[in-house]
Design an enzyme around this catalytic site. Structure first.
Site, mmCIF file in Angstrom:
data_model
loop_
_atom_site.group_PDB
_atom_site.id
_atom_site.type_symbol
_atom_site.label_atom_id
_atom_site.label_comp_id
_atom_site.label_asym_id
_atom_site.label_seq_id
_atom_site.Cartn_x
_atom_site.Cartn_y
_atom_site.Cartn_z
ATOM 1 N N GLY A 208 6.843 12.484 -10.761
ATOM 2 C CA GLY A 208 5.963 13.140 -9.785
ATOM 3 C C GLY A 208 4.830 12.234 -9.329
ATOM 4 N N CYS B 189 -9.307 8.393 -14.575
ATOM 5 C CA CYS B 189 -8.416 7.390 -13.991
ATOM 6 C C CYS B 189 -9.172 6.241 -13.306
ATOM 7 C CB CYS B 189 -7.483 8.060 -12.985
ATOM 8 S SG CYS B 189 -8.333 9.116 -11.798
ATOM 9 N N CYS B 190 -10.316 6.573 -12.684
ATOM 10 C CA CYS B 190 -10.961 5.565 -11.815
ATOM 11 C C CYS B 190 -11.661 4.414 -12.548
ATOM 12 C CB CYS B 190 -11.934 6.236 -10.856
ATOM 13 S SG CYS B 190 -11.158 7.398 -9.728
ATOM 14 N N GLU C 201 -6.518 16.096 -3.560
ATOM 15 C CA GLU C 201 -6.922 14.674 -3.475
ATOM 16 C C GLU C 201 -6.022 13.945 -2.493
ATOM 17 O OE1 GLU C 201 -6.085 13.788 -7.681
ATOM 18 O OE2 GLU C 201 -8.185 14.155 -8.119
HETATM 19 O O1 FUB Z 1 -2.586 12.001 -11.841
HETATM 20 C C1 FUB Z 1 -3.038 10.801 -12.402
HETATM 21 C C2 FUB Z 1 -4.298 10.350 -11.723
HETATM 22 O O2 FUB Z 1 -5.318 11.312 -11.946
HETATM 23 C C3 FUB Z 1 -4.210 10.263 -10.223
HETATM 24 O O3 FUB Z 1 -3.754 9.055 -9.752
HETATM 25 C C4 FUB Z 1 -5.608 10.533 -9.813
HETATM 26 O O4 FUB Z 1 -5.715 10.897 -8.468
HETATM 27 C C5 FUB Z 1 -6.012 11.625 -10.750
HETATM 28 O O5 FUB Z 1 -5.594 12.860 -10.282
HETATM 29 ZN ZN ZN Z 2 -8.969 7.801 -10.032
#
Ligand code: FUB
Ligand code: ZN
Length: 657
Positions: free
Chosen positions: A195, A421-422, A325
């Site tokens: 996914g 994640c960022c 997002e």
């Molecule tokens: O779903 C994994 C990561 O978490 C996505 O790439 C980001 O957008 C955040 O939703």
């Molecule tokens: Zn992120």
């Protein structure tokens, strides 16, 4: 066309070295503490949603439990493992550019732990190993199993290349083999895909380092399989006897959200979740290059145009809404409700880089630069310890606090997020910044970014040393020294789309060059210590958006060189919406070493609407008295550096008379 290996590029740049240093010395150790729940910080939810797991990270603990060293349950998002993998990848790049025995030891210990958490058949994912063994590969719409695998593989390739230690690569191959046994066209395998795209990127990298064709074939399989049966992800959920969701809310999304609505090569617009989209395109471009598949590269170009010509912010951010997002529709680029996730900008950089490896075109380099200097690095505070998930172009603290639809628009960078994640994504990008500077083919060295560095690259069997010195992004002067060994080859210099006038000299003399697709090509016999001087005129520019971008109509964004600017309340007072730039406004630039760790600030005489007393308590009025403005000296700062002082309003797009 190929990359230059990171180990052959020494970044000496003032601007980027600071980032690399701060990531290595502050961000990586800080993130390690967070992943071990030892950082003593408040983890924030990325928006007001109580279901977001934000009590702790638990990411390393999950591995310890899966490895049998501790007892307990998995905690955090189903993709929590990827935080550790991205951290490891950032460490690998940091080690590539500078030895650090202590850091390497920590990384080796993590790799041992990962090895222990891996199951005998190669399967690796702590959530499933700990709490849901029987559900493996059964709910790919939500599970992120291949997404996590992709991140681990990327990290393993980077760590192997940095240290030469192959243990991590063996774990990665065992995992890739496990995936290969489970997925594919053959009878008895799952005919499907994850996914969230990411495994495809990992597999292309694993192929490049191992030369094992099977991995490229598998990466290509995932790309060609996606969207063939657009109902695959949903059907899998329906077939799963255990209906309990793994990721709440995910199964509300339609196939388009996962870029699975039609085969990738038939897709014409940037749809769905923005990070998923750019990761998909990154892999698509690389598989197209490695397999020479024209149809795939053509699809890349179509998708590139869709995202960069109709759905990208001036900062290089993408994703117009928090609801998923994701992308919405052409020219829908609201400035105060947008998403512009840091990961999405990072992913756009990856996509641009892989496009450049297919074809050196200024349009790719320009976006690479735009995204890097603006919406990527705005994701991190100047101290390297606070991060934005979402990178707005317009902020009003009141709205962020009181409007539930803007709870994702933070005014201050949090230390960490429930969904983290960022920050590690940015860490891995910043520690590997060198690899985006050049690409090369048999004949030509392409310079895409102007970043001071010393690099060695093999051209026609000869080691060529290239040294770049520049004061970018504040000045447009670039000096390149080439030790050319009397060889004939070409140096191609990107002429950024923001530059209206430039000048190229070799050894102080005017030289003949050809310009094609945004690159100036200088071909000659290069001798040792030949000097190329590129001078890019860096003026302040008022950027207008396409008139169909409703939110920007009648406004301008200020840009100088690659840097997009903004107004902050700290310098300009509140009510930034009342500010207007008059016709023929003059801009004055000044490097201020005391401001925000040293930036070029831009001053201008603007105007501010005077709210007259006769408004009193009234909300509306039919009064047709002339509007009055007072003169106001405005200070613009680089967008990336906003939110590093007191909280307040910020805006990029300013009304223009
Ligand atoms: O779903 C994994 C990561 O978490 C996505 O790439 C980001 O957008 C955040 O939703
Ligand atoms: Zn992120």
């Amino acid at each position: 066309m190929e990359d230059i290996k990171l180990k052959n590029i020494k970044v000496t740049d003032k601007f980027w070295s600071r980032y690399m240093k701060i990531v290595k010395e502050d961000m990586i150790p800080f993130q390690w503490k967070v992943l071990n729940d030892e950082a003593n910080i408040i983890i924030e939810r990325e928006r007001n949603d109580k279901s977001i797991p934000a009590e702790k990270s638990h990411a390393v603990e999950n591995f310890k439990i899966a490895a049998g060293l501790k007892k307990g349950h998995h905690y955090g998002y189903v993709f929590q493992d990827s935080d550790v993998y991205k951290w490891l990848e950032a460490v690998a790049y940091a080690l590539t550019t500078g030895e650090d025995k202590k850091l390497e030891k920590t990384a080796d210990e993590v790799i041992n732990l990962i090895e222990m958490a891996q199951e005998d058949d190669g399967y690796l994912d702590t959530y499933f190993t700990i709490d849901a063994k029987e559900r493996k590969f059964k709910r790919l719409l939500e599970s992120h199993e291949l997404y996590c695998a992709g991140h681990f593989i990327e990290a393993s390739v980077a760590y192997y290349e940095a240290t030469g230690k192959d243990k991590v690569l063996k774990i990665a191959c065992k995992l890739a083999d496990c995936i290969d046994r489970n997925f594919g066209r053959e009878e008895g395998k799952i005919h499907g895909y994850d996914g969230h795209e990411e495994i495809e990127i990992g597999l292309t990298k694993l192929y490049l380092v191992t030369k094992e064709e099977r991995y490229l074939k598998l990466g290509r399989y995932f790309i060609t399989e996606r969207g063939k049966d657009s109902g695959f992800l949903r059907k899998q959920l329906e077939e799963d006897k255990n209906k309990q969701p793994i990721l709440i809310g995910m199964n509300n999304f339609e196939a388009e959200y996962f870029q699975a609505h039609k085969p990738i090569v038939k897709q014409e617009t940037a749809e769905g979740h923005a990070v998923r989209f750019v990761y998909m395109c990154t892999a698509l471009a690389e598989v197209a290059r490695l397999t020479g598949t024209k149809e795939m590269y053509n699809a890349c170009k179509v998708l590139w145009d869709s995202v960069t010509k109709k759905r990208m912010y001036v900062t290089g951010g993408i994703g117009s809404t928090v609801m998923g997002e994701r992308f919405t529709f052409d020219y829908d680029l609201p400035n105060d409700t947008m998403y512009c996730e840091t990961c999405a900008s990072v992913g756009l950089v990856f996509f641009a880089h892989n496009m450049l490896k297919n074809e050196p075109k200024g349009i790719f380099g320009d976006v690479l630069e735009r995204s890097l200097y603006n919406s990527c690095i705005s994701g991190m505070s100047l101290d390297g310890k606070h991060f934005f998930y979402v990178n707005p172009l317009e902020v009003d603290p009141k709205a962020s606090e009181r409007d539930p639809g803007k709870s994702h628009v933070k005014v201050k960078r949090p230390a960490w997020f429930g969904c983290a994640c960022c920050p590690p994504n940015l860490a891995r990008t910043l520690t590997s910044i060198g690899k985006y500077i050049y690409t090369k083919d048999e004949e030509t060295i392409y310079t895409h970014l102007y970043i001071s560095n010393e690099s060695s690259m093999n051209l026609k069997g000869e080691e060529i040393i290239v040294k770049q010195e520049t004061d970018y992004p504040w000045k447009g002067n670039v000096n390149i020294t080439v030790d050319g060994k009397d060889k004939e080859f070409t140096i191609a210099l990107r002429i950024p789309n923001w530059c209206n006038k430039y000048d190229i000299k070799v050894n102080e003399e005017a030289v003949k060059y050809d310009v094609l697709d945004g690159y100036a090509y200088i071909s000659r016999k290069w001798e040792d210590s030949d000097k190329v001087n590129l001078n890019l005129l860096m003026e302040v520019q008022e950027i207008k958006a396409n008139p169909y971008v409703k939110d920007d109509f009648g406004k301008v964004a200020i840009q100088r060189g690659p840097i997009v600017y903004c107004l902050e309340q700290e310098d300009n007072g509140k009510d930034l919406h009342l500010i207007k730039l008059p016709k023929n406004v003059q801009y004055k630039c000044e490097f201020d070493s005391e401001l925000l760790l040293g930036v070029v600030k831009i001053k201008a005489r603007g105007e501010k609407f005077i709210v007259k007393d006769d408004w009193g308590e009234s909300l509306y009025s039919s009064d047709d008295n002339e509007d009055l403005y007072e003169e106001k000296v405005l200070t613009f700062i680089p967008y990336y550096s906003w939110a590093n002082r007191n909280d307040g309003e910020m805006r990029v797009w300013i009304k223009k008379a």
